[in-house]
Design an enzyme around this catalytic site. Sequence first.
Site, PDB file in Angstrom:
ATOM      1  CE  LYS A 115      -3.962  -4.093  -3.928  1.00 29.98           C
ATOM      2  NZ  LYS A 115      -3.174  -4.262  -2.621  1.00 29.98           N
ATOM      3  CE  LYS A 198       2.472  -1.117  -8.031  1.00 31.46           C
ATOM      4  NZ  LYS A 198       1.710  -0.736  -7.036  1.00 31.46           N
ATOM      5  CE  LYS A 201       3.971  -6.569  -2.449  1.00 30.24           C
ATOM      6  NZ  LYS A 201       4.766  -5.989  -1.697  1.00 30.24           N
TER       7      LYS A 201
HETATM    8  P1  TYM Z   1       3.875  -2.304  -0.794  1.00 31.25           P
HETATM    9  O1  TYM Z   1       4.113  -3.252   0.394  1.00 31.25           O
HETATM   10  O2  TYM Z   1       3.094  -1.926  -2.044  1.00 31.25           O
HETATM   11  O3  TYM Z   1       5.251  -1.838  -1.581  1.00 31.25           O
HETATM   12  C1  TYM Z   1       6.543  -0.735  -0.162  1.00 31.25           C
HETATM   13  C2  TYM Z   1       7.480  -0.390  -0.837  1.00 31.25           C
HETATM   14  O4  TYM Z   1       7.338  -0.714  -2.785  1.00 31.25           O
HETATM   15  C3  TYM Z   1       7.359   0.824  -3.605  1.00 31.25           C
HETATM   16  N1  TYM Z   1       7.027   0.408  -4.902  1.00 31.25           N
HETATM   17  C4  TYM Z   1       7.413   0.128  -5.598  1.00 31.25           C
HETATM   18  N2  TYM Z   1       8.130   1.409  -6.405  1.00 31.25           N
HETATM   19  C5  TYM Z   1       8.557   1.628  -7.504  1.00 31.25           C
HETATM   20  N3  TYM Z   1       8.494   1.145  -8.778  1.00 31.25           N
HETATM   21  C6  TYM Z   1       7.079   0.027  -7.881  1.00 31.25           C
HETATM   22  N4  TYM Z   1       6.854  -1.082  -9.154  1.00 31.25           N
HETATM   23  C7  TYM Z   1       7.427  -0.537  -7.094  1.00 31.25           C
HETATM   24  N5  TYM Z   1       6.650  -1.098  -6.172  1.00 31.25           N
HETATM   25  C8  TYM Z   1       6.265  -1.001  -4.613  1.00 31.25           C
HETATM   26  C9  TYM Z   1       5.778   1.621  -2.919  1.00 31.25           C
HETATM   27  O5  TYM Z   1       5.357   2.721  -3.557  1.00 31.25           O
HETATM   28  C10 TYM Z   1       6.746   1.398  -1.319  1.00 31.25           C
HETATM   29  O6  TYM Z   1       7.423   2.113  -1.091  1.00 31.25           O
HETATM   30  N6  TYM Z   1       1.013   1.295   1.495  1.00 31.25           N
HETATM   31  C11 TYM Z   1       1.941   0.629   1.487  1.00 31.25           C
HETATM   32  C12 TYM Z   1       2.687   0.225   2.549  1.00 31.25           C
HETATM   33  C13 TYM Z   1       2.514   1.100   4.057  1.00 31.25           C
HETATM   34  C14 TYM Z   1       3.758   1.778   3.856  1.00 31.25           C
HETATM   35  C15 TYM Z   1       3.128   2.576   6.134  1.00 31.25           C
HETATM   36  C16 TYM Z   1       4.141   2.715   3.826  1.00 31.25           C
HETATM   37  C17 TYM Z   1       1.822   0.290   5.122  1.00 31.25           C
HETATM   38  N7  TYM Z   1       2.287   1.721   5.712  1.00 31.25           N
HETATM   39  C18 TYM Z   1       3.370   3.463   6.271  1.00 31.25           C
HETATM   40  C19 TYM Z   1       4.987   3.948   4.086  1.00 31.25           C
HETATM   41  C20 TYM Z   1       4.419   4.073   5.832  1.00 31.25           C
HETATM   42  C21 TYM Z   1       2.327  -0.329   0.628  1.00 31.25           C
HETATM   43  O7  TYM Z   1       1.141  -1.378  -0.011  1.00 31.25           O
HETATM   44  O8  TYM Z   1       3.228  -0.864  -0.150  1.00 31.25           O
END
Ligand code: TYM
Length: 335
Positions: A115, A198, A201
Amino acid sequence: MGENKKVIFSGIQPSGELTIGNYFGAIKNWVKLQDEYDCYYCIVDLHAITVKQEPKDLRRRTLQLIATYIASGIDPEKNTIFIQSHVPAHVQAQWILNCTSYVGELSRMTQFKDKSKKYEDTGIGAGLLNYPVLMAADILIYQADLVPVGKDQTQHIELTRDLAQRFNSTYSETFKIPEGYIPTGGAKIMSLQEPIKKMSKSSDNPNSFILIMDPPEVIKRKVARAVTDNIGVVKYTDDQPGVKNLMNIMSCCTGMSTADIEKKYEGQGYAKFKEDVAEALIQELEPIQNKVNELLKDKSYLQDICKKGAQKASYVANKTVSKMMRKVGFILPEK
Ligand code: TYM
């Protein structure tokens, strides 16, 4: 709610429209865990503002995310669904943990490095650096045992464990040490255009991802255009990342094993296979889309769920934060 059940915490950022990566990597698994565990499923809006958000889009996406959790089968009666910014304990805990974190370890996070490249010209926000500490706080204040996430989050879970262990050894036992829980098939759904990356979004190319809310004709078009190869055989191998990804997607939708998918499309090329992948996705997503639209008609119902969720979450999280405050030497306010 079962006092003896193990605790799960997970969350998704309302920072963009959700993709099938978020759905298969996270939400669909959460649904399977809801009977066995005491689950906290959060909409992590504090995380979303680490990059610039249009306020009205953030509001709309936050509501849509709550609706998507419920429409996907996360039962608001069984689980604690809430909005992160409604529970100030997350931020209180983050500050304390921030003061036990090192700039070195935070700047080594892969996601921070990626990022920072993107925002080099416009300025790298301090929130991007500190973001994994907030994630650690999210998890630790609920004394979570398990954190179901996609593969891209494993480094953040490792940091969470490090910070928890550091705090425990500095101030005495305070946090449970959580573990990541990575799904088998949907752990990493790849970009449809560059299947070695990956699916994200935040990608600039809409053909690279499928959104949970994409209408059927869009799903068909995007799958038809998905990059494959000229080998022409439906085979589950790293040499054919595009085909492998589509097989994973089909397997996530239908429950078919990748070996069975290979058998079914033996000697058939890609056209029928792609059509069927699109169809499987439509079957999976259409009922969810209809429910999301239905739920969004009643915003006060959604707000009410979040209000109850935040009350329950605050009660649990505040207990841990009080403990943290006491251990670092703060005087607790009189009750
Ligand atoms: P975020 O919002 O980017 O994504 C949410 C969840 O979706 C999963 N994910 C994927 N899994 C498989 N293939 C993909 N292409 C893919 N893209 C996204 C992510 O692994 C995630 O599980 N930091 C985290 C949010 C967060 C969080 C937390 C998660 C904040 N606090 C505490 C767990 C516990 C994030 O940015 O996810």
